[in-house]
Scaffold this motif. Structure first.
Motif, PDB file in Angstrom:
ATOM      1  N   LYS A  22      39.340  46.076  43.110  1.00 15.38           N
ATOM      2  CA  LYS A  22      39.030  46.339  41.692  1.00 15.38           C
ATOM      3  C   LYS A  22      37.602  45.940  41.313  1.00 15.38           C
ATOM      4  CE  LYS A  22      41.250  42.084  40.239  1.00 15.38           C
ATOM      5  NZ  LYS A  22      42.309  41.452  39.477  1.00 15.38           N
ATOM      6  N   CYS A  23      36.948  45.133  42.168  1.00 11.38           N
ATOM      7  CA  CYS A  23      35.541  44.777  41.931  1.00 11.38           C
ATOM      8  C   CYS A  23      34.628  45.984  42.129  1.00 11.38           C
ATOM      9  CB  CYS A  23      35.134  43.643  42.876  1.00 11.38           C
ATOM     10  SG  CYS A  23      35.758  43.830  44.557  1.00 11.38           S
ATOM     11  N   HIS A  24      35.048  46.960  42.908  1.00  9.08           N
ATOM     12  CA  HIS A  24      34.158  48.073  43.271  1.00  9.08           C
ATOM     13  C   HIS A  24      34.701  49.474  43.091  1.00  9.08           C
ATOM     14  CE1 HIS A  24      31.552  45.107  45.439  1.00  9.08           C
ATOM     15  NE2 HIS A  24      30.670  45.908  44.885  1.00  9.08           N
ATOM     16  N   PHE A  25      35.987  49.631  42.841  1.00  2.00           N
ATOM     17  CA  PHE A  25      36.503  51.004  42.805  1.00  2.00           C
ATOM     18  C   PHE A  25      36.367  51.625  41.424  1.00  2.00           C
ATOM     19  CE2 PHE A  25      39.965  54.292  43.419  1.00  2.00           C
ATOM     20  CZ  PHE A  25      39.109  55.146  44.093  1.00  2.00           C
ATOM     21  N   ASP A  29      40.815  41.232  51.161  1.00  2.98           N
ATOM     22  CA  ASP A  29      39.522  41.795  51.588  1.00  2.98           C
ATOM     23  C   ASP A  29      39.166  43.086  50.861  1.00  2.98           C
ATOM     24  OD1 ASP A  29      39.341  39.732  53.376  1.00  2.98           O
ATOM     25  OD2 ASP A  29      39.297  40.984  55.172  1.00  2.98           O
ATOM     26  N   CYS A  30      37.935  43.140  50.335  1.00  3.42           N
ATOM     27  CA  CYS A  30      37.404  44.388  49.769  1.00  3.42           C
ATOM     28  C   CYS A  30      36.464  45.010  50.800  1.00  3.42           C
ATOM     29  CB  CYS A  30      36.654  44.114  48.468  1.00  3.42           C
ATOM     30  SG  CYS A  30      35.732  45.558  47.857  1.00  3.42           S
ATOM     31  N   THR A  31      36.724  46.255  51.172  1.00  4.45           N
ATOM     32  CA  THR A  31      35.909  46.912  52.203  1.00  4.45           C
ATOM     33  C   THR A  31      34.461  47.125  51.735  1.00  4.45           C
ATOM     34  OG1 THR A  31      36.899  48.974  51.411  1.00  4.45           O
ATOM     35  CG2 THR A  31      37.767  48.077  53.455  1.00  4.45           C
ATOM     36  N   TYR A  32      34.280  47.266  50.432  1.00  2.00           N
ATOM     37  CA  TYR A  32      32.927  47.467  49.891  1.00  2.00           C
ATOM     38  C   TYR A  32      32.148  46.150  49.920  1.00  2.00           C
ATOM     39  CZ  TYR A  32      29.387  49.615  46.811  1.00  2.00           C
ATOM     40  OH  TYR A  32      28.234  50.124  46.282  1.00  2.00           O
ATOM     41  N   CYS A  33      32.780  45.070  49.487  1.00  2.00           N
ATOM     42  CA  CYS A  33      32.117  43.748  49.463  1.00  2.00           C
ATOM     43  C   CYS A  33      31.730  43.276  50.866  1.00  2.00           C
ATOM     44  CB  CYS A  33      33.044  42.689  48.875  1.00  2.00           C
ATOM     45  SG  CYS A  33      33.278  42.772  47.108  1.00  2.00           S
ATOM     46  N   LEU A  34      32.659  43.441  51.824  1.00  2.34           N
ATOM     47  CA  LEU A  34      32.471  42.845  53.151  1.00  2.34           C
ATOM     48  C   LEU A  34      31.794  43.846  54.092  1.00  2.34           C
ATOM     49  CD1 LEU A  34      35.981  41.129  53.296  1.00  2.34           C
ATOM     50  CD2 LEU A  34      33.786  40.016  52.830  1.00  2.34           C
TER      51      LEU A  34
END
Ligand SMILES: [Zn+2]
Length: 232
Positions: free
Chosen positions: A149-152, A201-206
């Protein structure tokens, strides 16, 4: 080279499951897939010819695998056989694993916003339970690394397909909580909340750990693989 392992399945020694990280390379492009799946099979001590890969369509078809084939069209593969290793590729979409420990049924789902909007997880639980005569509360689930939810960020039309409780608004932008969308769909199909593990885990963050379609913005998608099978 790291493989992300679901903790919730760790006591089931017959299961071979996980998500590859960036260090394993791409599993989407056919030549890369061939090379990298061979390396992965060697590490897992399985026969690469027993990997059944889902042909992602962003639909909601549930495909029951009875004998191994290389590729099946669909976003949800189901099996009750040993020595078949289901695989889906993901690069922001949510990989979801199902396991029923008594009857030994497994399923692997590629759940993107399109599939979730078509209730793919709810349908999958229902169809699998009907087919094998099992109960939703006996299924164990793993909701894996995905864009969070931080990036989608999504267009209003896409946000409108999901309940308001799954949408957050920040500086006039809309974000969907896809993992929570997946979890609520499982719960609405009568899954037991204690039997659901959700990766944080967020795929965008990591960026060092995962491929992310949104972050990389390339024309060709590079993706990690989620896999799930039972040893022979
Ligand atoms: Zn993020």
């Amino acid at each position: 080279m790291e493989i992300v392992r679901p903790k919730i399945f760790s006591k089931y020694k017959s299961l071979i499951c996980g998500i590859t990280t960036r260090s394993w390379g791409d599993f989407k492009e056919p030549a890369e897939y061939k090379k990298n799946s061979k390396r992965l099979a060697k590490k897992l001590k399985i026969d690469p010819a027993r990997i059944v890969k889902a042909g992602i369509q962003n639909g909601s078809d549930i495909v029951f695998i009875d004998k191994n084939k290389k590729n099946y069209p669909g976003d949800c593969l189901v099996s009750s056989k040993r020595n078949i290793y289901l695989m889906v590729t993901v690069a922001d979409c949510v990989p979801v694993m199902f396991f029923e420990p008594q009857r030994k049924i497994i399923a692997l789902v590629h759940a993107g916003w399109k599939g979730l909007a078509k209730s793919i997880l709810k349908k999958a639980v229902k169809k699998i339970c009907m087919k094998y005569g099992i109960r939703p509360e006996n299924l164990i689930f793993y909701i894996g690394p995905s864009i969070s939810k931080c990036h989608f960020e999504v267009r209003p039309a896409v946000a409108g397909l999901f309940p308001a409780s799954l949408i957050t608004k920040r500086s006039n932008k809309l974000f969907i909580d896809l993992k929570n969308a997946a979890k609520s769909q499982l719960l609405s199909a009568r899954a037991d909340t204690k039997k659901i593990e959700v990766s944080s885990d967020c795929t965008y963050c990591l960026s060092k750990k995962y491929f992310s379609f949104r972050r990389e913005g390339k024309k060709t998608i590079t993706a990690q693989a989620a896999f799930l099978g039972m040893k022979k």
